[in-house]
Design an enzyme around this catalytic site. Structure first.
Site, PDB file in Angstrom:
ATOM      1  N   HIS A  69       1.644 -76.108   3.925  1.00  0.00           N
ATOM      2  CA  HIS A  69       0.500 -76.549   4.726  1.00  0.00           C
ATOM      3  C   HIS A  69      -0.778 -75.867   4.248  1.00  0.00           C
ATOM      4  CE1 HIS A  69       0.309 -72.880   7.296  1.00  0.00           C
ATOM      5  NE2 HIS A  69       1.625 -72.920   7.304  1.00  0.00           N
ATOM      6  N   ASP A  71      -3.662 -75.497   6.261  1.00  0.00           N
ATOM      7  CA  ASP A  71      -4.447 -74.890   7.326  1.00  0.00           C
ATOM      8  C   ASP A  71      -4.045 -73.439   7.541  1.00  0.00           C
ATOM      9  OD1 ASP A  71      -1.962 -76.048   8.226  1.00  0.00           O
ATOM     10  OD2 ASP A  71      -2.555 -75.623  10.290  1.00  0.00           O
ATOM     11  N   ASP A 101       0.484 -66.845   4.906  1.00  0.00           N
ATOM     12  CA  ASP A 101       0.883 -68.025   5.688  1.00  0.00           C
ATOM     13  C   ASP A 101      -0.170 -69.115   5.563  1.00  0.00           C
ATOM     14  OD1 ASP A 101       2.113 -69.738   7.432  1.00  0.00           O
ATOM     15  OD2 ASP A 101       1.548 -68.652   9.241  1.00  0.00           O
ATOM     16  N   GLU A 135      -0.368 -77.856  10.374  1.00  0.00           N
ATOM     17  CA  GLU A 135       0.963 -77.337  10.705  1.00  0.00           C
ATOM     18  C   GLU A 135       0.887 -76.334  11.845  1.00  0.00           C
ATOM     19  OE1 GLU A 135       4.370 -74.621  10.746  1.00  0.00           O
ATOM     20  OE2 GLU A 135       2.281 -74.104  10.314  1.00  0.00           O
ATOM     21  N   GLU A 136      -0.180 -75.532  11.854  1.00  0.00           N
ATOM     22  CA  GLU A 136      -0.277 -74.472  12.857  1.00  0.00           C
ATOM     23  C   GLU A 136      -0.464 -75.022  14.265  1.00  0.00           C
ATOM     24  OE1 GLU A 136       0.476 -71.572  12.241  1.00  0.00           O
ATOM     25  OE2 GLU A 136      -0.008 -71.068  10.164  1.00  0.00           O
ATOM     26  N   GLU A 161       7.130 -71.769   3.335  1.00  0.00           N
ATOM     27  CA  GLU A 161       6.668 -70.823   4.368  1.00  0.00           C
ATOM     28  C   GLU A 161       7.136 -69.403   4.028  1.00  0.00           C
ATOM     29  OE1 GLU A 161       4.765 -71.073   6.980  1.00  0.00           O
ATOM     30  OE2 GLU A 161       4.897 -73.084   7.859  1.00  0.00           O
ATOM     31  N   HIS A 378      -0.651 -64.381  10.780  1.00  0.00           N
ATOM     32  CA  HIS A 378      -1.328 -64.489  12.078  1.00  0.00           C
ATOM     33  C   HIS A 378      -1.887 -63.148  12.548  1.00  0.00           C
ATOM     34  CE1 HIS A 378       0.858 -68.462  13.393  1.00  0.00           C
ATOM     35  NE2 HIS A 378       0.566 -68.445  12.102  1.00  0.00           N
TER      36      HIS A 378
END
Length: 405
Positions: A69, A71, A101, A135-136, A161, A378
């Site tokens: 992903h 984003d 990530d 995706e997030e 991932e 994150h």
């Protein structure tokens, strides 16, 4: 590609502020990279500044999908030691928002394809890169690509991932619920003129917790474990001397095949209906996110290839005793096995775009999640290992080649 070019590509991706948006800019950048390499790719527009990207190498069957992903999550720049959108190198660590990530995994997959093309490696099938938006928050891009048919002829899917030197072949589903209590506002000196929404919300949450405990007792998946239930957000009232007329709670669940998302919601609806009938409350529940669990093939070809090819890299990684102890501690808390020298196949408590890609094949598909990175995703000062990032490019090249043998 030279090492400096591989690092520059990742640094360029970090510069693009694709915080829950603006993935079109990432897609345009990557399309330029593929164009220069002579690899066919095309942008699949969505709304606004958002778009997926699909790139293809090889031809014919079988078709192996690889995915990442574009984003990243939001960032509080005041809590960072460096500019989160400038990749900074400190020893073996690369810092930046999304560096683990999962722009490192996405970059590694892209570079692996480019180097296979440069080296004219013969492929007895097709590699299809699916780079996704959103995706997030909601897995929007994967949902759109699946609806458009990009998964119809796929025989296996590898998602980059961050796992480090572990491979994941299963993950729990995700369900977000909003519980709303509607009452009547009044002055706190005259509560009989109002109807306290917070009071009813608290009662409802207790009843829902009891029902959850009842329906999940003894219900466990051999791979994924038990259903997880968390009340994460509560809001209601606006001042201390006023009876609140409304209140809400948000609940996140991580689910397993044995107890479907819709079955859980049905049980909660019954409990709340009964409460409303015997009280003056009005409490409802609404499903905001509905993503099912996914259990891939326990002995899938991708998992076996990743272990065979990746184990020598895992065995030679440089890891301090403190890092090893920390990793072992985290995985023990998650009830997952740990080895610093070999790649173990495990399940994941979190989700991936795989839930959308494989919504019609939730059990038994050749599905693997394997990518560079660590547990700093994150978080402030997110980082990834430079050596691991470079190693994963080599692992991906071998996996993508040998998958077609």
């Amino acid at each position: 590609m030279e090492t400096t070019e591989k690092l520059q590509l990742l640094a360029d991706l970090i510069k693009i502020r694709s915080v829950n948006d603006h993935e079109l800019q990432v897609a345009q950048y990557l399309k330029g990279v593929f164009d220069r390499a002579g690899i066919e790719s095309h942008i699949v527009p969505m709304t606004g500044d958002r778009a997926n990207l699909v790139a293809t190498l090889g031809h014919g069957q079988p078709v192996l999908a690889i995915s990442g992903h574009m984003d990243v999550v939001d960032v509080d720049e005041a809590h960072w030691d460096t500019d989160p959108f400038e990749m900074v190198t400190k020893g073996d660590r690369l810092y930046g928002r999304g560096v683990t990530d999962m722009k490192d995994g996405l970059a590694a997959l892209v570079i692996a394809m480019i180097e296979l093309k440069e080296q004219a490696v013969p492929l007895n099938g097709t590699i299809r890169l699916l780079a996704t938006v959103g995706e997030e928050v909601g897995e929007l891009g994967a949902q759109a690509l699946t609806a458009a048919g990009y998964m119809q002829d796929v025989t296996g899917i590898l998602i980059g991932e961050p796992t480090g030197y572990r491979v994941m072949y299963a993950n729990k589903g995700t369900m977000n619920l909003t519980v709303t209590s509607t009452g009547k506002a009044a002055h706190s000196s005259m509560p009989q003129l109002g109807n306290n929404a917070i009071f009813h919300l608290i009662n409802a949450l207790h009843l829902m917790q009891d029902e959850f405990d009842r329906m999940t007792t003894g219900v466990r998946n051999a791979t994924l474990g038990e259903t997880v239930y968390n009340v994460d957000v509560i809001a209601g009232g606006n001042q201390v001397n006023a009876i609140p007329g409304s209140a809400t709670a948000q609940i996140n669940l991580r689910t397993i095949p044995e107890l479907s998302n819709h079955a859980i919601v049905h049980h909660f609806e019954q409990v709340l209906d009964q409460y409303n009938q015997r009280s003056n409350g009005h409490v409802t529940v609404e499903m905001a996110t509905d993503i099912g669990p996914l259990v891939g093939a326990t002995d899938g070809k991708l998992t076996r290839l990743i272990q065979k090819i990746g184990n020598p890299y895992a065995a030679k990684q440089t890891i301090t005793p403190a890092e090893r102890d920390y990793e072992a501690k985290i995985l023990k808390l998650l009830d997952l096995p740990y080895s610093p020298t070999e790649i173990l196949a495990v399940s994941s408590p979190g989700g991936t775009d795989g839930a959308q890609f494989l919504k019609d094949h939730p059990v038994g598909f050749d599905y693997a999640v394997f990518g560079p990175g660590n547990d700093s995703q994150h978080q402030d000062n997110e980082w990834t290992s430079k050596s691991q990032y470079l190693d994963f490019i080599e692992i991906y090249k071998q996996v993508l080649t040998q998958y077609f043998d």
